[in-house]
Design an enzyme around this catalytic site. Structure first.
Site, short mmCIF file in Angstrom:
data_model
loop_
_atom_site.label_atom_id
_atom_site.label_comp_id
_atom_site.label_asym_id
_atom_site.label_seq_id
_atom_site.Cartn_x
_atom_site.Cartn_y
_atom_site.Cartn_z
N HIS A 90 0.79 -0.73 0.19
CA HIS A 90 -0.32 0.17 -0.34
C HIS A 90 1.06 1.03 -0.04
O HIS A 90 0.74 2.71 -0.40
CB HIS A 90 -0.76 -0.18 1.23
CG HIS A 90 -1.62 -1.04 1.84
ND1 HIS A 90 -1.72 -2.20 2.42
CD2 HIS A 90 -3.06 -1.59 0.84
CE1 HIS A 90 -2.89 -2.86 2.00
NE2 HIS A 90 -3.94 -2.37 1.33
N VAL A 135 4.54 -5.43 -4.52
CA VAL A 135 5.72 -5.72 -4.09
C VAL A 135 5.24 -6.67 -3.17
O VAL A 135 4.48 -7.15 -2.90
CB VAL A 135 5.57 -4.73 -2.73
CG1 VAL A 135 6.50 -4.38 -1.20
CG2 VAL A 135 5.24 -3.17 -3.43
P1 PAJ Z 1 -6.47 -3.43 -1.25
O1 PAJ Z 1 -6.59 -4.78 -0.79
O2 PAJ Z 1 -6.60 -3.24 0.87
O3 PAJ Z 1 -5.61 -3.33 -1.37
C1 PAJ Z 1 -5.09 -1.28 -2.03
C2 PAJ Z 1 -4.41 -1.23 -3.31
O4 PAJ Z 1 -3.30 -1.86 -2.62
C3 PAJ Z 1 -5.19 -2.56 -4.26
O5 PAJ Z 1 -4.81 -1.53 -4.96
C4 PAJ Z 1 -4.01 -3.40 -4.15
O6 PAJ Z 1 -3.10 -4.16 -5.22
C5 PAJ Z 1 -2.43 -2.34 -3.39
N1 PAJ Z 1 -1.70 -3.78 -3.33
C6 PAJ Z 1 -2.00 -4.91 -2.28
N2 PAJ Z 1 -0.98 -5.21 -2.00
C7 PAJ Z 1 -0.10 -5.01 -2.95
C8 PAJ Z 1 1.32 -5.39 -3.21
N3 PAJ Z 1 2.11 -6.73 -2.77
N4 PAJ Z 1 2.40 -4.94 -4.33
C9 PAJ Z 1 1.62 -3.51 -5.00
N5 PAJ Z 1 0.31 -3.63 -4.19
C10 PAJ Z 1 -0.49 -3.89 -3.82
O7 PAJ Z 1 -7.99 -4.26 -3.38
C11 PAJ Z 1 -8.41 -3.80 -2.52
O8 PAJ Z 1 -7.94 -2.98 -1.49
C12 PAJ Z 1 -9.91 -2.89 -2.65
O9 PAJ Z 1 -11.05 -3.83 -3.59
C13 PAJ Z 1 -10.50 -1.64 -2.93
C14 PAJ Z 1 -9.66 -1.27 -4.31
C15 PAJ Z 1 -9.75 -0.55 -1.67
C16 PAJ Z 1 -11.72 -1.30 -3.48
O10 PAJ Z 1 -12.48 -1.97 -1.96
#
Ligand code: PAJ
Length: 282
Positions: A41, A180
């Site tokens: 994030h 990441v």
């Molecule tokens: P969440 O799972 O909290 O992820 C928020 C954002 O962080 C998403 O775009 C996700 O792809 C990104 N993210 C999570 N883990 C990651 C990693 N290891 N490397 C790079 N980016 C990463 O995805 C959601 O929330 C929800 O579906 C949301 C879009 C907020 C809608 O509710």
């Protein structure tokens, strides 16, 4: 850094952050999240910070994207810590509404991207992407960002949301940031919190399966069914892991491809009761 719980307050704060009324406006970036923030994030917040004049991050565990038997109530919530992390990243606004604020009892409008929403995670989690597209549409309207940042980690979500932005002419740039990982290759995820030490080790098999696919492609393998088979063999070595899907698809449509060049290789698997996903682009 302003922490806003209401839509009205966030809207007026964002109008200011965009520099409305000024001769020269400012670019506003949005990073939507469900909190329990980790380096994945934070990488999105940093990308937004580097590309925009102002940054808003939303923290909202969105009930409409969880199925009836999924982990909505036990999803990790670490709000105080999230705020401290985002303050350090120079974020201007945290939008953290309540469920009632986002979904008042009278609301009855949903956004559905047909077709692509029913593939990969959408096939395993019926209705999941309807919840994602609805909440992200609302966030786009409330925050009105110039750029919105998403992680490649959720490759199917990227495909669905990118299509929604095109189909509905949202006036923003859709930015996708790389996955990441931990030093040992495990993709960071809020759901990694659920893993026991043993499961944490077992979970590494997802990354190993994708590495195997990369090796096979590097040595000339071009058949998607052979790649799926190779990944399946690696995943089968870990008895605690149950495969949900292994797919070689077009990254935009999520439809199966025979030509693997530029394809998305995505896996989803249950490690114990925790469902994890990972992917690579060839
Ligand atoms: P969440 O799972 O909290 O992820 C928020 C954002 O962080 C998403 O775009 C996700 O792809 C990104 N993210 C999570 N883990 C990651 C990693 N290891 N490397 C790079 N980016 C990463 O995805 C959601 O929330 C929800 O579906 C949301 C879009 C907020 C809608 O509710």
């Amino acid at each position: 850094m302003l922490i806003s719980k209401t839509i009205a307050e966030a809207q007026s704060a964002c109008a200011q952050l965009r520099g409305e009324g000024r001769v020269v406006g400012r670019t506003l970036g949005l990073v939507p999240t469900m909190g329990a923030l980790h380096e994945g994030h934070l990488s999105l917040a940093r990308a937004a910070r580097a590309a925009c004049d102002a940054v808003a991050v939303s923290i909202f565990v969105n009930p409409t994207q969880f199925g009836p038997n999924e982990d909505f109530s036990k999803y990790p919530r670490t709000f105080e810590n999230d705020c401290a992390l985002l303050e350090r990243e120079g974020v201007d606004l945290i939008f953290a509404p309540t469920v009632e604020e986002m979904y008042p009892a009278w609301a009855s409008t949903f956004v559905i991207v047909e077709g692509v929403s029913d593939r990969l995670d959408g096939a395993s989690r019926p209705g999941h992407f309807r919840g994602v597209t609805t909440v992200v549409s609302k966030l786009f309207h409330i925050i009105a960002p110039h750029k919105a940042f998403f992680g490649q980690k959720d490759a199917a979500q990227v495909a669905v949301l990118r299509k929604m932005v095109r189909d509905l002419n949202f006036p923003l740039q859709f930015v996708v940031c790389p996955i990441v990982r931990e030093a040992d290759g495990l993709a960071l995820s809020s759901r990694n919190h659920y893993l026991s030490e043993k499961e944490r080790q077992q979970a590494l098999v997802l990354h190993r399966a994708l590495q195997k696919v990369e090796e096979a492609v590097a040595s000339g393998e071009g058949s998607s069914s052979k790649l799926i088979e190779a990944a399946g063999l690696v995943l089968a070595q870990e008895p605690g892991v149950r495969v949900d899907y292994i797919a070689v698809v077009d990254p935009d449509t999520l439809e199966d491809v025979s030509d693997v060049r530029g394809a998305l290789v995505a896996v989803a698997a249950f490690v114990g009761t925790t469902r994890l996903i990972d992917n690579i682009l060839l």
